[in-house]
Design a protein around this motif. Structure first.
Motif: not given
Length: 141
Positions: A115-141
Protein backbone atom coordinates in the motif's frame (compact mmCIF):
# COMPACT_ATOMS: atom_id res chain seq x y z
CA UNK A 1 1.87 -9.22 33.03
CA UNK A 2 0.75 -6.00 34.57
CA UNK A 3 -0.83 -3.28 32.49
CA UNK A 4 1.52 -0.83 34.22
CA UNK A 5 4.64 -2.45 32.80
CA UNK A 6 4.27 -2.87 29.04
CA UNK A 7 5.50 -6.00 27.32
CA UNK A 8 8.24 -5.32 24.79
CA UNK A 9 7.75 -6.07 21.12
CA UNK A 10 9.87 -5.31 18.06
CA UNK A 11 8.35 -4.60 14.67
CA UNK A 12 9.48 -4.26 11.09
CA UNK A 13 8.05 -1.61 8.81
CA UNK A 14 8.69 -3.31 5.45
CA UNK A 15 8.86 -0.93 2.49
CA UNK A 16 10.09 -0.73 -1.09
CA UNK A 17 10.48 2.07 -3.56
CA UNK A 18 8.42 1.92 -6.77
CA UNK A 19 9.16 4.70 -9.26
CA UNK A 20 10.83 6.61 -6.42
CA UNK A 21 7.78 6.39 -4.15
CA UNK A 22 7.52 4.23 -1.02
CA UNK A 23 5.12 1.32 -0.72
CA UNK A 24 4.49 -0.33 2.64
CA UNK A 25 3.74 -3.99 3.21
CA UNK A 26 1.02 -4.73 5.76
CA UNK A 27 -0.15 -8.13 6.94
CA UNK A 28 -3.30 -9.24 8.70
CA UNK A 29 -3.25 -10.34 12.31
CA UNK A 30 -4.06 -14.01 12.81
CA UNK A 31 -6.95 -13.57 15.23
CA UNK A 32 -8.79 -10.36 14.32
CA UNK A 33 -7.61 -10.02 10.68
CA UNK A 34 -6.75 -6.35 11.27
CA UNK A 35 -4.00 -4.81 9.11
CA UNK A 36 -0.74 -4.57 11.07
CA UNK A 37 3.02 -4.50 10.62
CA UNK A 38 5.01 -7.67 11.45
CA UNK A 39 6.04 -7.75 15.12
CA UNK A 40 6.92 -10.14 17.88
CA UNK A 41 7.92 -10.47 21.52
CA UNK A 42 11.45 -9.56 22.62
CA UNK A 43 13.68 -12.60 23.05
CA UNK A 44 16.78 -12.80 25.20
CA UNK A 45 19.93 -12.91 23.07
CA UNK A 46 18.22 -11.56 19.92
CA UNK A 47 18.98 -7.96 19.00
CA UNK A 48 15.90 -5.78 18.44
CA UNK A 49 16.51 -5.06 14.74
CA UNK A 50 17.28 -8.74 14.08
CA UNK A 51 14.03 -9.70 15.84
CA UNK A 52 12.10 -7.26 13.64
CA UNK A 53 13.71 -8.72 10.49
CA UNK A 54 12.85 -12.26 11.63
CA UNK A 55 9.21 -11.28 12.18
CA UNK A 56 9.07 -9.73 8.70
CA UNK A 57 10.23 -13.05 7.26
CA UNK A 58 7.91 -15.22 9.37
CA UNK A 59 4.76 -13.09 9.12
CA UNK A 60 5.11 -11.33 5.75
CA UNK A 61 7.53 -13.47 3.76
CA UNK A 62 10.01 -10.70 3.03
CA UNK A 63 13.73 -10.25 3.52
CA UNK A 64 15.79 -7.11 3.25
CA UNK A 65 18.03 -4.56 4.88
CA UNK A 66 16.94 -3.56 8.36
CA UNK A 67 17.93 -0.19 9.80
CA UNK A 68 19.39 -0.77 13.28
CA UNK A 69 18.16 2.63 14.47
CA UNK A 70 14.54 2.66 15.65
CA UNK A 71 12.17 4.55 13.32
CA UNK A 72 9.60 5.07 16.06
CA UNK A 73 7.63 3.62 18.96
CA UNK A 74 4.00 3.06 19.80
CA UNK A 75 1.85 1.29 22.37
CA UNK A 76 -1.26 -0.82 21.92
CA UNK A 77 -3.40 -3.32 23.78
CA UNK A 78 -2.81 -6.87 22.53
CA UNK A 79 -5.72 -9.23 23.04
CA UNK A 80 -4.43 -12.53 24.41
CA UNK A 81 -7.84 -14.14 24.87
CA UNK A 82 -11.49 -13.15 25.01
CA UNK A 83 -11.04 -11.60 28.46
CA UNK A 84 -7.31 -10.91 28.77
CA UNK A 85 -5.17 -8.17 27.17
CA UNK A 86 -1.70 -6.81 27.73
CA UNK A 87 -0.23 -3.38 27.07
CA UNK A 88 2.63 -3.64 24.57
CA UNK A 89 5.40 -1.14 23.84
CA UNK A 90 6.54 -1.61 20.24
CA UNK A 91 9.83 -0.36 18.78
CA UNK A 92 9.66 -0.13 14.99
CA UNK A 93 12.57 -0.64 12.58
CA UNK A 94 12.51 0.17 8.87
CA UNK A 95 13.17 -2.81 6.63
CA UNK A 96 13.87 -2.12 2.96
CA UNK A 97 12.58 -5.19 1.15
CA UNK A 98 14.99 -6.92 -1.24
CA UNK A 99 13.16 -10.22 -1.62
CA UNK A 100 9.46 -11.16 -1.60
CA UNK A 101 9.02 -14.89 -1.04
CA UNK A 102 6.28 -17.06 -2.50
CA UNK A 103 6.40 -19.37 0.52
CA UNK A 104 7.00 -18.40 4.17
CA UNK A 105 6.17 -19.76 7.65
CA UNK A 106 2.82 -17.95 8.22
CA UNK A 107 1.63 -17.84 4.59
CA UNK A 108 -1.53 -19.79 5.34
CA UNK A 109 -2.39 -17.65 8.40
CA UNK A 110 -2.10 -14.11 7.02
CA UNK A 111 -2.75 -11.91 4.03
CA UNK A 112 -0.19 -9.36 2.86
CA UNK A 113 -0.71 -6.24 0.79
CA UNK A 114 1.48 -3.46 -0.62
CA UNK A 115 0.00 0.00 0.00
CA UNK A 116 1.00 3.63 -0.30
CA UNK A 117 1.84 5.26 3.05
CA UNK A 118 -1.53 7.06 3.02
CA UNK A 119 -3.44 3.83 2.25
CA UNK A 120 -1.50 1.99 4.98
CA UNK A 121 -2.26 4.78 7.47
CA UNK A 122 -5.99 4.40 6.72
CA UNK A 123 -5.81 0.61 7.15
CA UNK A 124 -4.13 0.38 10.58
CA UNK A 125 -5.74 1.19 13.92
CA UNK A 126 -2.91 2.46 16.12
CA UNK A 127 -2.64 6.27 15.89
CA UNK A 128 1.11 6.42 16.65
CA UNK A 129 1.70 3.87 13.89
CA UNK A 130 -0.37 6.03 11.52
CA UNK A 131 2.05 8.91 12.14
CA UNK A 132 5.05 6.71 11.28
CA UNK A 133 3.43 5.45 8.09
CA UNK A 134 2.66 8.98 6.95
CA UNK A 135 6.18 10.12 7.86
CA UNK A 136 7.59 7.44 5.54
CA UNK A 137 5.61 8.96 2.68
CA UNK A 138 7.03 12.48 3.07
CA UNK A 139 9.72 13.23 0.48
CA UNK A 140 13.06 14.14 2.04
CA UNK A 141 14.56 16.02 -0.91
Amino acid sequence: MSNRTPATQYAALPFRLRNGRPEILLVTSRETRRWIIPKGWAEEGVKPAAMAAREAYEEAGVRGSVDHRPFGNYRYMKRLSANKSVLCAVTVFLLEVDEVLDDWPEKDERERRWLTPAQAAMAVGESALVEMLLRLGIPTD
